[in-house]
Structures are given as C-alpha cells and as structure tokens.
Enzyme design. Sequence first.
Site, short mmCIF file in Angstrom:
data_model
loop_
_atom_site.label_atom_id
_atom_site.label_comp_id
_atom_site.label_asym_id
_atom_site.label_seq_id
_atom_site.Cartn_x
_atom_site.Cartn_y
_atom_site.Cartn_z
N LYS A 22 -24.36 10.23 -10.58
CA LYS A 22 -22.89 10.66 -10.97
C LYS A 22 -22.18 9.28 -11.42
O LYS A 22 -21.44 9.25 -12.62
CB LYS A 22 -22.24 11.40 -10.08
CG LYS A 22 -20.78 11.73 -10.62
CD LYS A 22 -19.84 12.67 -9.43
CE LYS A 22 -19.47 11.88 -8.41
NZ LYS A 22 -18.24 11.17 -8.53
N ASN A 23 -22.18 8.63 -10.40
CA ASN A 23 -21.16 7.28 -10.84
C ASN A 23 -21.63 6.32 -11.51
O ASN A 23 -20.84 5.51 -11.99
CB ASN A 23 -20.90 6.70 -9.26
CG ASN A 23 -19.89 7.63 -8.46
OD1 ASN A 23 -19.45 8.54 -9.29
ND2 ASN A 23 -19.81 7.46 -7.41
N CYS A 118 -5.68 10.81 -5.48
CA CYS A 118 -6.43 11.87 -5.06
C CYS A 118 -6.50 12.17 -3.40
O CYS A 118 -5.77 11.31 -2.94
CB CYS A 118 -7.75 11.65 -5.63
SG CYS A 118 -9.02 10.53 -4.79
N ARG A 123 -5.31 5.27 -4.82
CA ARG A 123 -6.27 4.80 -5.51
C ARG A 123 -5.68 4.28 -7.14
O ARG A 123 -5.72 4.62 -8.36
CB ARG A 123 -7.24 5.89 -6.14
CG ARG A 123 -8.01 6.35 -4.71
CD ARG A 123 -9.11 7.30 -5.09
NE ARG A 123 -10.10 7.02 -5.64
CZ ARG A 123 -11.28 7.59 -6.10
NH1 ARG A 123 -11.16 8.86 -5.68
NH2 ARG A 123 -12.12 6.83 -6.73
N ASP A 126 -4.36 -1.28 -10.76
CA ASP A 126 -3.72 -2.40 -10.80
C ASP A 126 -4.88 -3.48 -11.32
O ASP A 126 -4.64 -4.32 -12.11
CB ASP A 126 -2.83 -2.96 -9.90
CG ASP A 126 -3.40 -2.80 -8.71
OD1 ASP A 126 -4.29 -1.71 -8.31
OD2 ASP A 126 -3.16 -3.86 -7.63
N ASP A 309 -19.20 6.63 0.26
CA ASP A 309 -19.51 7.75 -0.14
C ASP A 309 -20.57 8.46 0.62
O ASP A 309 -20.87 9.78 0.60
CB ASP A 309 -19.95 7.71 -1.49
CG ASP A 309 -18.90 7.34 -2.47
OD1 ASP A 309 -19.32 6.98 -3.67
OD2 ASP A 309 -17.61 7.26 -2.16
N ARG A 401 -18.68 18.97 -8.32
CA ARG A 401 -18.40 17.70 -8.92
C ARG A 401 -19.32 16.73 -9.02
O ARG A 401 -19.92 15.96 -9.82
CB ARG A 401 -17.00 16.94 -8.37
CG ARG A 401 -15.71 17.99 -8.74
CD ARG A 401 -14.53 17.18 -8.28
NE ARG A 401 -14.47 15.80 -9.29
CZ ARG A 401 -13.52 15.12 -8.95
NH1 ARG A 401 -12.50 14.98 -8.16
NH2 ARG A 401 -13.64 13.61 -9.82
C1 EPZ Z 1 -16.00 4.37 -7.38
O1 EPZ Z 1 -14.61 4.69 -7.38
C2 EPZ Z 1 -16.42 5.75 -7.16
N1 EPZ Z 1 -16.42 6.63 -8.05
C3 EPZ Z 1 -16.13 6.29 -5.72
O2 EPZ Z 1 -16.97 7.38 -5.35
C4 EPZ Z 1 -16.55 5.31 -4.53
O3 EPZ Z 1 -16.26 5.65 -3.49
C5 EPZ Z 1 -15.82 3.90 -4.98
O4 EPZ Z 1 -16.13 3.35 -6.41
C6 EPZ Z 1 -16.23 2.90 -3.76
O5 EPZ Z 1 -17.68 2.77 -3.79
C7 EPZ Z 1 -16.76 6.22 -9.36
O6 EPZ Z 1 -17.63 5.48 -9.54
C8 EPZ Z 1 -16.63 7.33 -10.39
P1 EPZ Z 1 -13.17 1.15 -6.32
P2 EPZ Z 1 -13.40 3.49 -7.72
O7 EPZ Z 1 -12.05 0.80 -7.40
O8 EPZ Z 1 -13.98 2.66 -8.73
C9 EPZ Z 1 -8.56 0.23 -4.35
C10 EPZ Z 1 -17.46 9.75 -5.33
O9 EPZ Z 1 -17.36 10.40 -4.03
N2 EPZ Z 1 -8.21 -0.19 -5.66
O10 EPZ Z 1 -14.06 0.39 -5.89
O11 EPZ Z 1 -12.10 4.24 -8.03
C11 EPZ Z 1 -8.92 1.81 -4.24
O12 EPZ Z 1 -7.78 2.75 -3.90
C12 EPZ Z 1 -16.38 8.61 -5.48
O13 EPZ Z 1 -18.46 9.80 -6.13
C13 EPZ Z 1 -6.87 -0.87 -5.94
O14 EPZ Z 1 -6.42 -0.71 -5.02
O15 EPZ Z 1 -13.35 2.66 -6.55
C14 EPZ Z 1 -9.74 1.70 -3.12
O16 EPZ Z 1 -9.02 1.86 -1.96
C15 EPZ Z 1 -14.96 8.69 -4.32
N3 EPZ Z 1 -6.59 -1.40 -7.27
C16 EPZ Z 1 -10.56 0.24 -3.30
O17 EPZ Z 1 -9.98 -0.40 -3.93
C17 EPZ Z 1 -7.39 -0.88 -8.28
O18 EPZ Z 1 -7.27 -1.13 -9.70
C18 EPZ Z 1 -11.92 0.41 -3.72
O19 EPZ Z 1 -11.93 1.24 -5.12
C19 EPZ Z 1 -8.81 -0.32 -8.05
C20 EPZ Z 1 -9.10 0.13 -6.72
#
Ligand code: EPZ
Length: 423
Positions: A22-23, A118, A123, A126, A309, A401
Amino acid sequence: MDSIVVTGNGTLSGEIPIAGAKNACLTLMPATLLSEDPLTLTNAPRLSDIRTMTELLRSLGAEVQSLQDGQVLALSSHDLNNLTADYDIVRKMRASILVLGPMLARAGKAVVSLPGGCAIGARPVDLHLKALEAMGAELELRDGYVHAKAPSGGLKGAVVEFPFVSVGATENALMAATLARGTTVLKNAAREPEIVDLAQCLQKMGARISGEGTSEITIEGVDRLGGATHRVVTDRIELGTYMLAPAICGGDVTCLGGRIDLLAAFCEKLDAAGISVEETAKGLRVTRGNGRVRAVDVTTDPYPGFPTDLQAQMMALLCTAEGTSVLEEKIFENRFMHAPELMRMGAQIDVQGGHATVTGVEKLRGAPVMATDLRASVSLILAGLAAEGETVVSRVYHLDRGYEHVVRKLSGVGAKIERIKGA
Ligand code: EPZ
C-alpha cells in the site's frame, strides 16, 4: 458499519498470499504526474486507499484505469486540467499530500489541501514544505490549502537536510527533484523499501537517482520523464502482520513472496520471542511449537529499525508471552489506542506516554472491541485468533484501507473468522 467476528480455533496451517505494498503504491501513483507518458503499475493491492488516490488523480485530470480486478493500474496524466487537490478528498487520506511535489515539478503550480491530522497523531507536513522551498518553491498557506508556485525557470536542485527521518517528505522531495534544474541531495533521507521501489520506478521513467536505500540520495534533474511499467514491491507490513498469525496461534504458515530483507529487525524480534522464521523458495515459513512465546522489548524506529506499522500487531503477540515486555513508540505520539481494546480481552498493559508495558497472561478472552485505526484494527483480529471465545471487532472500515481479503486469507489457514454486514 461492518464488523468482523473471530473465534479462537487452535493452530493455523497453510499459505497466505501477500499483496503489493500500500505504502509503495500510494507514492508510485502520483509519480504519473511527472510525465506525459503512460505509467503501468502491476501487483497493485486492492484497497480503499488506492481507490482514494485514484479519485484524487482523476480529479486533477489524470486517467487511471483499474485492470485485472485492480491488480494492474494504467495511469496517464497527459493533460493536467486541474491543479487543485480538494480537501474533501485529501481529508480521507493524508498520503494525498504526495501529489504536491510532482505537480509542482511538472506544472510549476499546485494548490493542495493540508491533510489534517489523524487518529495516531497531528502528522504535520512541514518537512515536505521546507524541502520544496529549498528547491525554490514559493509557498503560501491560506484557507487550509498550500498554494505553491515554482520559479519561472522551474524548481532548482538543492541540498535538503531533514532534521529527522520522514518517509513522505523524502518521497515528495525525491519526485520533485527528478525535474528540478541541477543536482539535489537529500540528507537524512528515509531508507524504507518503499523509497527504493519509488526510486527504481522513477529510474525506469528516465530519472537520474543514486543512493536510494541509504540516508543520502542524489538526484540529477532531467528535462522530462517518460513512461514505465513497474511491479509494486511486496507489502512488508501485511507480511509481518500475517507472520504473527501462526506466531500467536501456533502452527505452520508460509507467507508467499515474503523476504527476510524487508523485515530483518522484525524477524529478529520474532526469533527472540521463540518463533521460527525460515526463508523458502515460496516465501517466509513461520512455525511455533508448543508452549508460550518469550517476552521481548520493542522500540520502533525508521527503517531498518522495527516498523511502527507493526507495533500494534506485535503487542497482540506479547499479551500472552511469558514475562513482561516494554514497547516504545518513537515515531507517532498516539499509537497505543489498541491497548485499551486489548485490555478488554484480559491483556495487562500499562501505557505511560510513549511506553507500553505488557505483562503476559496465559490466554486472552474474546470480547466486543473497537478498531480505532488501520493497524490497531488488525492487531485486535490477531488477538482474537487465539483468544478463548468470540471477539467482535467493530468499525472495520479502517481495515479495508490496508488489508485486502483478510477473512479469506485467514480462513484459508484454518482461522474461524467471518465478516458481518453492518447497518
Ligand atoms: C508513512 O507515513 C506511512 N504512510 C505510515 O504508514 C508509516 O507509519 C510512516 O511512514 C512511518 O514509517 C504512507 O507511506 C502512506 P513520516 P508518513 O513522514 O510519511 C512527523 C500505515 O499504517 N512528521 O515518516 O506520514 C510525523 O508526524 C501508515 O500504513 C513531521 O513532523 O510518516 C511522524 O511523527 C501509518 N513533519 C514522523 O514525523 C513532516 O513534515 C514520521 O512521519 C512529516 C512527518
């Protein structure tokens, strides 16, 4: 809303097919926006998130055909006639933000709704925005939307150092950099297999990328990208989820197409818990003898660390382990919502901030429980597989999902599980 009824039914045996990731698919699909030529994705998973991304891309003017029962996606964005990604679609799935980088790089302009938070955390995006600004984009946040404009000559190469690892920000920056003028270096980039899969697809389209899979990715911008055909990588999170079914119930199950390199840290923890994982020609064979699993401590980290995950699903296993386990969730600020639901089944869990201490019990008892997010929903199903009696998991739309055909896949290895149509 539908619910799923699971009844503890002894050990499991047989084979479970694992779908495309999916991701990976959710970042490969927006890559079509970078080129006027067709992009074909095979081994695509059949999930509601994929349908949401399809709806979003179509709203921008892209063509998306779902073929072979959804396993092949034929995409083409020859004519992008709308550069605004609307809130009413984006709010359904935060991965929608991944159209921002490609649209900006291809068309020089993009208006994308901020995704909003969410269940598992605020999330923010920035890091996505800072990376694009480093490439020369002018961004304005107004009315809940990001209004983005590239310089007249297009985005330019830049050195982008992420303060912490972000999968999505790495993906947005990587896609945007393929058409930027000059060289872009992404430092402290995410190393997930889904990033490598995206880079390999972009390379087939003509992008010049090196270092994917390491924390420093270098991209030499090109004038245009062509089309490609790409097979979506195996879903390592679905793989790990189903590996936990025989781990929790006992038995002998092979997850077809599974590879240890996708989940090394996770497999090490299964080994420490006393679960045997063997790489065979068909995939990953998981067996568990009699007796309880051993307690293990788990800390989630960016790849190649233990995947966040799979934290909820691992907790389901540790609820009946011999001893006490401590799970530390370092990626998201609110990802223990499955704990109170597991406690309704008799689990002993103490959550303090980012730590959950699980004291193993002999057996869980079936109970009515509620899914709160995608991965929590499947951890409740896993717990129900070995619990005494019946577990009814409500709000299973979360499940749709990220998991296709859960009932078919688990009943195929002997689980007693059915889906009940809701009102
Ligand atoms: C991806 O989300 C995955 N989703 C998530 O899977 C997965 O948990 C996550 O990566 C971590 O591996 C998809 O690929 C569609 P991040 P993403 O940016 O890209 C913070 C599932 O269950 N952050 O690596 O959104 C964020 O809040 C989903 O399949 C900022 O602060 O994750 C988090 O605490 C859930 N600012 C951390 O960084 C930003 O601009 C990691 O987020 C971006 C992220």
